[in-house]
Design a protein around this motif. Structure first.
Motif, mmCIF file in Angstrom:
data_model
loop_
_atom_site.group_PDB
_atom_site.id
_atom_site.type_symbol
_atom_site.label_atom_id
_atom_site.label_comp_id
_atom_site.label_asym_id
_atom_site.label_seq_id
_atom_site.Cartn_x
_atom_site.Cartn_y
_atom_site.Cartn_z
ATOM 1 N N ALA A 149 -36.620 47.939 96.383
ATOM 2 C CA ALA A 149 -36.675 47.582 94.971
ATOM 3 C C ALA A 149 -35.460 46.758 94.564
ATOM 4 O O ALA A 149 -35.563 45.822 93.759
ATOM 5 C CB ALA A 149 -36.768 48.841 94.118
ATOM 6 N N THR A 150 -34.306 47.090 95.138
ATOM 7 C CA THR A 150 -33.082 46.348 94.820
ATOM 8 C C THR A 150 -33.149 44.925 95.356
ATOM 9 O O THR A 150 -32.867 43.959 94.652
ATOM 10 C CB THR A 150 -31.860 47.072 95.409
ATOM 11 O OG1 THR A 150 -31.788 48.393 94.854
ATOM 12 C CG2 THR A 150 -30.577 46.321 95.092
ATOM 13 N N THR A 151 -33.532 44.777 96.621
ATOM 14 C CA THR A 151 -33.581 43.432 97.203
ATOM 15 C C THR A 151 -34.652 42.576 96.533
ATOM 16 O O THR A 151 -34.462 41.379 96.322
ATOM 17 C CB THR A 151 -33.829 43.496 98.719
ATOM 18 O OG1 THR A 151 -35.050 44.202 98.986
ATOM 19 C CG2 THR A 151 -32.685 44.205 99.423
ATOM 20 N N GLN A 152 -35.773 43.185 96.160
ATOM 21 C CA GLN A 152 -36.804 42.420 95.465
ATOM 22 C C GLN A 152 -36.329 41.983 94.078
ATOM 23 O O GLN A 152 -36.683 40.897 93.610
ATOM 24 C CB GLN A 152 -38.088 43.242 95.357
ATOM 25 C CG GLN A 152 -38.842 43.345 96.677
ATOM 26 C CD GLN A 152 -40.253 43.842 96.495
ATOM 27 O OE1 GLN A 152 -40.567 44.559 95.552
ATOM 28 N NE2 GLN A 152 -41.131 43.481 97.414
ATOM 29 N N ALA A 153 -35.525 42.819 93.431
ATOM 30 C CA ALA A 153 -34.978 42.440 92.126
ATOM 31 C C ALA A 153 -34.045 41.247 92.259
ATOM 32 O O ALA A 153 -34.057 40.334 91.421
ATOM 33 C CB ALA A 153 -34.243 43.625 91.503
ATOM 34 N N VAL A 154 -33.222 41.240 93.304
ATOM 35 C CA VAL A 154 -32.318 40.109 93.535
ATOM 36 C C VAL A 154 -33.121 38.831 93.762
ATOM 37 O O VAL A 154 -32.862 37.789 93.143
ATOM 38 C CB VAL A 154 -31.387 40.388 94.733
ATOM 39 C CG1 VAL A 154 -30.585 39.133 95.086
ATOM 40 C CG2 VAL A 154 -30.438 41.540 94.421
ATOM 41 N N LEU A 171 -24.564 38.881 91.485
ATOM 42 C CA LEU A 171 -25.891 39.291 91.042
ATOM 43 C C LEU A 171 -26.288 40.617 91.671
ATOM 44 O O LEU A 171 -26.777 41.527 90.967
ATOM 45 C CB LEU A 171 -26.906 38.206 91.396
ATOM 46 C CG LEU A 171 -28.374 38.521 91.105
ATOM 47 C CD1 LEU A 171 -28.594 38.786 89.624
ATOM 48 C CD2 LEU A 171 -29.260 37.372 91.586
ATOM 49 N N MET A 172 -26.076 40.773 92.976
ATOM 50 C CA MET A 172 -26.452 42.009 93.645
ATOM 51 C C MET A 172 -25.615 43.185 93.139
ATOM 52 O O MET A 172 -26.129 44.277 92.898
ATOM 53 C CB MET A 172 -26.316 41.867 95.165
ATOM 54 C CG MET A 172 -26.799 43.103 95.904
ATOM 55 S SD MET A 172 -27.157 42.792 97.645
ATOM 56 C CE MET A 172 -25.525 42.413 98.266
ATOM 57 N N ARG A 173 -24.320 42.963 92.964
ATOM 58 C CA ARG A 173 -23.452 44.031 92.454
ATOM 59 C C ARG A 173 -23.907 44.492 91.076
ATOM 60 O O ARG A 173 -23.950 45.691 90.793
ATOM 61 C CB ARG A 173 -22.012 43.545 92.398
ATOM 62 C CG ARG A 173 -21.016 44.610 91.952
ATOM 63 C CD ARG A 173 -19.619 44.044 91.892
ATOM 64 N NE ARG A 173 -19.536 42.985 90.895
ATOM 65 C CZ ARG A 173 -18.851 41.859 91.054
ATOM 66 N NH1 ARG A 173 -18.213 41.617 92.184
ATOM 67 N NH2 ARG A 173 -18.819 40.955 90.091
ATOM 68 N N ASN A 174 -24.271 43.550 90.221
ATOM 69 C CA ASN A 174 -24.713 43.910 88.868
ATOM 70 C C ASN A 174 -26.021 44.689 88.890
ATOM 71 O O ASN A 174 -26.179 45.677 88.166
ATOM 72 C CB ASN A 174 -24.874 42.648 88.021
ATOM 73 C CG ASN A 174 -23.545 41.987 87.703
ATOM 74 O OD1 ASN A 174 -22.492 42.636 87.759
ATOM 75 N ND2 ASN A 174 -23.575 40.705 87.374
#
Length: 249
Positions: free
Chosen positions: A54-59, A93-96
């Motif tokens: 879910a995190t990688t898809q959001a990025v 972006l990923m950190r946020n």
């Protein structure tokens, strides 16, 4: 789980990723983990992702949305002047995103939304570059001492690359080396699986000169898998036999 590799050679970049994601042995799916943006003749940028899906898809989704914004707003992939700035902005972006999700889930969210990304590509007038971005948003760049990056299930395929890598090798040999690395990983870990995505970026072409999905029936991969197994057995039997009555005892 995941296995992705980005390798830097004198002649360009060779990238490969698996497509398996699982939440237990009975819940296995196929998801693409390699994503490319390019402007012909100017730049090509490819990302490979590992970690919480879910995190990688959001990025990736946010990066896709930014490439569709009006020209005056710009975006980090198609307008950044250097690959270093691309990696910097992707890290932010990923950190946020990770921070927002962890905060929204409180104590339950800690450590659950981590991800890592390999960033590869070339912008016109500059060298091909390769970065690994960590969940905290910081990153490192490939060098002569560290010419390749792995994310995900790295331990089984790493020894193959370390022993076989040569920066002067051809792009075709680079592909073959990654094929062997992935075959070794597939044999040892069920959480990494076919199909595989392959991409080759030749220096100063600013495009994916070769892209291929390695499916279960891929004839070349089958030859590599069988040939590597036979070669290992042959190499093993060619080594000197051990004796329980060695002269140096």
């Amino acid at each position: 789980m995941t296995y992705c590799v980005g390798m830097k050679l004198d002649k360009g970049l060779v990238l490969m990723s698996d497509t398996r994601t699982n939440s237990g042995v009975d819940n296995i799916s196929v998801f693409r983990k390699m994503f490319t943006w390019q402007i012909p003749g100017d730049r090509i940028i490819t990302l490979m992702t590992a970690g919480n899906l879910a995190t990688t898809q959001a990025v990736i989704s946010q990066l896709e949305e930014r490439t569709k914004e009006p020209d005056e707003r710009g975006n980090i992939l198609l307008k950044s002047p250097t690959m270093f700035q691309v990696a910097t902005e992707i890290g932010k972006l990923m950190r946020n995103i990770i921070g927002e999700r962890q905060e929204a889930n409180g104590a339950r969210g800690r450590g659950r939304f981590t991800a890592s990304i390999i960033v590869a590509g070339q912008i016109k007038g500059m060298e091909p570059r390769l970065f690994m971005v960590y969940p905290e948003g910081n990153f490192i760049e490939a060098s002569l001492d560290t010419p390749f990056f792995q994310i995900g299930e790295t331990k089984y395929g790493r020894p193959i690359i370390i022993r076989g890598y040569d920066r002067h090798m051809s792009l075709e040999d680079g592909v073959k080396l990654l094929m062997v690395s992935f075959d070794s990983t597939l044999k040892a870990n069920l959480s990494v699986g076919l199909p595989l995505d392959l991409q080759v970026i030749e220096r100063d072409t600013y495009e994916a000169g070769h892209q291929h999905r390695v499916a279960h029936d891929d004839s070349y991969f089958q030859v590599i898998s069988t040939g590597w197994g036979d070669a290992l057995k042959s190499a093993f039997h060619s080594l000197p036999d051990y004796s329980f009555y060695r002269q140096d005892d």
